[in-house]
Enzyme design. Structure first.
Site, PDB file in Angstrom:
ATOM      1  N   LYS A   1       5.977   2.948  -5.157  1.00 13.44           N
ATOM      2  CA  LYS A   1       4.718   2.337  -4.706  1.00 13.44           C
ATOM      3  C   LYS A   1       4.815   1.949  -3.225  1.00 13.44           C
ATOM      4  CE  LYS A   1       6.035  -2.259  -6.312  1.00 13.44           C
ATOM      5  NZ  LYS A   1       5.629  -3.470  -6.987  1.00 13.44           N
TER       6      LYS A   1
ATOM      7  N   TYR B   1       4.354 -12.024  28.030  1.00 14.12           N
ATOM      8  CA  TYR B   1       3.312 -13.019  27.733  1.00 14.12           C
ATOM      9  C   TYR B   1       3.894 -14.417  27.581  1.00 14.12           C
ATOM     10  CZ  TYR B   1       0.091  -9.207  26.507  1.00 14.12           C
ATOM     11  OH  TYR B   1      -0.715  -8.120  26.540  1.00 14.12           O
TER      12      TYR B   1
HETATM   13  C1  LIG Z   1       6.747  -3.755 -12.507  1.00 12.88           C
HETATM   14  C2  LIG Z   1       7.827  -3.417 -11.529  1.00 12.88           C
HETATM   15  N1  LIG Z   1       8.942  -2.831 -11.960  1.00 12.88           N
HETATM   16  C3  LIG Z   1       9.950  -2.507 -11.124  1.00 12.88           C
HETATM   17  C4  LIG Z   1       9.864  -2.774  -9.777  1.00 12.88           C
HETATM   18  C5  LIG Z   1      11.011  -2.386  -8.864  1.00 12.88           C
HETATM   19  O1  LIG Z   1      11.682  -3.493  -8.367  1.00 12.88           O
HETATM   20  P1  LIG Z   1      12.976  -3.312  -7.437  1.00 12.88           P
HETATM   21  O2  LIG Z   1      12.483  -2.776  -6.152  1.00 12.88           O
HETATM   22  O3  LIG Z   1      13.525  -4.686  -7.306  1.00 12.88           O
HETATM   23  O4  LIG Z   1      13.878  -2.368  -8.130  1.00 12.88           O
HETATM   24  C6  LIG Z   1       8.721  -3.408  -9.275  1.00 12.88           C
HETATM   25  C7  LIG Z   1       8.635  -3.757  -7.857  1.00 12.88           C
HETATM   26  O5  LIG Z   1       8.106  -4.710  -7.433  1.00 12.88           O
HETATM   27  C8  LIG Z   1       7.670  -3.730 -10.182  1.00 12.88           C
HETATM   28  O6  LIG Z   1       6.547  -4.317  -9.751  1.00 12.88           O
END
Ligand SMILES: Cc1ncc(COP(=O)(O)O)c(C=O)c1O
Length: 406
Positions: free
Chosen positions: A67, A294
């Site tokens: 994601k 700045y």
């Molecule tokens: C539902 C869910 N599972 C797994 C993960 C993966 O987590 P990680 O990056 O700590 O492995 C996430 C990430 O936020 C998540 O939202």
């Protein structure tokens, strides 16, 4: 957000309409260059997946969480490597990012984490995206729409064991699952929950969540409701809670070479995949009393050589003043003055070899020195996840060691 990887015309809005240049000698590269960029080392990504594969019990499935552009690394490239290295499925958050992968030819199972609004369901059905369900009304609606489309769609039931975001309360999970079994256009593929804290030394709450999840599974078994795929672990859970592995783990940050926290660091050899770079675009020679940038946040007390790096908070670098470093010629050059939208300034007085257009590293390794994501997170008073996803799309991603077979 999709990281540019197409033609110059695709990457540059309006360029397709511009008059074509006639010169036979003018050869444009694949992308317009920028002296600030992010390198994604796909060979390191492969190696991390291999180390994880070697570490995990045989048969434990891996869902690769890609994601938010695989936490800024590029969802398409990361997904291709993950699948080639044995990941069984992908996890995404938004419909848009899932459809982008489908449109680029990714056919692997995709689980949409989080809950869907009803108007997203037709898209999920059309693109073979698996939804998580937390309540009955959505289940009924998805089933109706799937039946109308002549499909039977897989679903996962999200169980709330204490995170209190999505999911049916663990005690009520058997009722919801039973209802889903009665809906002929849905097929229950999995049940899951999510840890609120799996990467800290204190595992008290994680173990409470695990016991609630286990209670829900006992209830499902007692009601004669079989569940093919049970999953709870993110990277922290995978590393520290082997008793919680069940059938599948959902890994996001670990394959990217970043341990989820400073106390959750099993599996040696994991190496960070992302390096953020920029070139020295200008050099200034300050006299005592001269200031930089700045707000005149830095004033030279003696003669100083200052390098200007064309990267700033508009690229995701923390908006700090007189804090942090860049690496040049394998040495730490302190950031002086305030970080602006498009530029930051570093003191290179102690690095006489540093010259115009030399390469600098803002996050990653150069020679024997390294600026870790955790170091940048401290500057941002945030966490590594925020830093990785915070690098903006205008920093071109350059993929190293791509393999045609993936
Ligand atoms: C539902 C869910 N599972 C797994 C993960 C993966 O987590 P990680 O990056 O700590 O492995 C996430 C990430 O936020 C998540 O939202």
């Amino acid at each position: 957000m999709d990281y540019p990887g197409g033609t110059v015309e695709e990457a540059t809005p309006g360029l397709a309409d511009a008059p074509k240049l006639k010169s036979a000698t003018l050869v444009l590269p694949h992308l317009p260059p920028r002296p600030a960029w992010i390198e994604i080392d796909l060979q390191r990504l492969r190696k991390n997946f291999q180390l994880i594969s070697r570490d995990k019990p045989l048969g434990l499935q891996v869902l690769s969480v890609v994601k938010d552009e695989a936490y800024g690394h590029g969802a398409f490239h990361t997904a291709k490597v993950a699948l080639a290295c044995g990941a069984n499925s992908l996890g995404l958050s938004t419909l848009h990012e899932a459809i982008s992968l489908r449109e680029r030819g990714v056919r692997a199972p995709i689980l949409l984490l989080g809950d869907r609004q009803e108007n997203e369901f037709p898209w999920c059905i059309a693109h073979d995206l698996t939804c998580c369900l937390s309540e009955q009304e959505s289940a009924v609606r998805l089933s109706q729409l799937a039946a109308d489309a002549g499909k039977r769609v897989p679903v996962h039931v999200k169980i709330n064991t204490g995170m209190n975001r999505y999911g049916v309360l663990w005690k009520q999970a058997p009722d919801l699952v039973e209802r889903i079994f009665s809906l002929k256009a849905l097929s229950l593929e999995g049940v899951l929950t999510h840890f609120a804290q799996s990467d800290e030394t204190d595992k008290t709450f994680a173990l409470l969540q695990l016991s609630r999840f286990s209670d829900a599974l006992v209830g499902l078994r007692a009601a004669g409701l079989p569940v093919p795929c049970r999953h709870i672990c993110n990277s922290g859970g995978f590393l520290d809670l082997p008793q919680a592995h069940f059938d599948m783990v959902r890994l996001g940050i670990l394959p990217l070479g970043v341990y989820p926290s400073s106390v959750c660091r099993r599996i040696p050899g994991i190496e960070s995949v992302m390096t953020v770079k920029a070139r020295v675009a200008a050099i200034q020679h300050l006299q005592p009393g001269d200031s930089v940038g700045y707000g005149m946040r830095f004033t030279a007390t003696g003669p100083r050589r200052i390098g200007v790096l064309p990267v700033g908070y508009g690229d995701g670098f923390p908006r700090v003043r007189n804090q942090g470093f860049a690496l040049i010629h394998g040495q730490r050059a302190p950031i002086v003055g305030g970080v602006a939208m498009d530029a930051l300034t570093v003191d290179i007085t102690q690095i006489p070899a540093a010259g115009l257009w030399n390469e600098a590293v803002l996050m990653g390794r150069q020679g024997e020195e390294e600026i870790t994501v955790h170091e940048v997170a401290k500057l941002k008073t945030s966490v590594s996840y925020d830093v990785l996803t915070g690098w903006r799309a205008r920093l071109p991603r350059v993929y190293l060691h791509e393999e045609a077979s993936e």
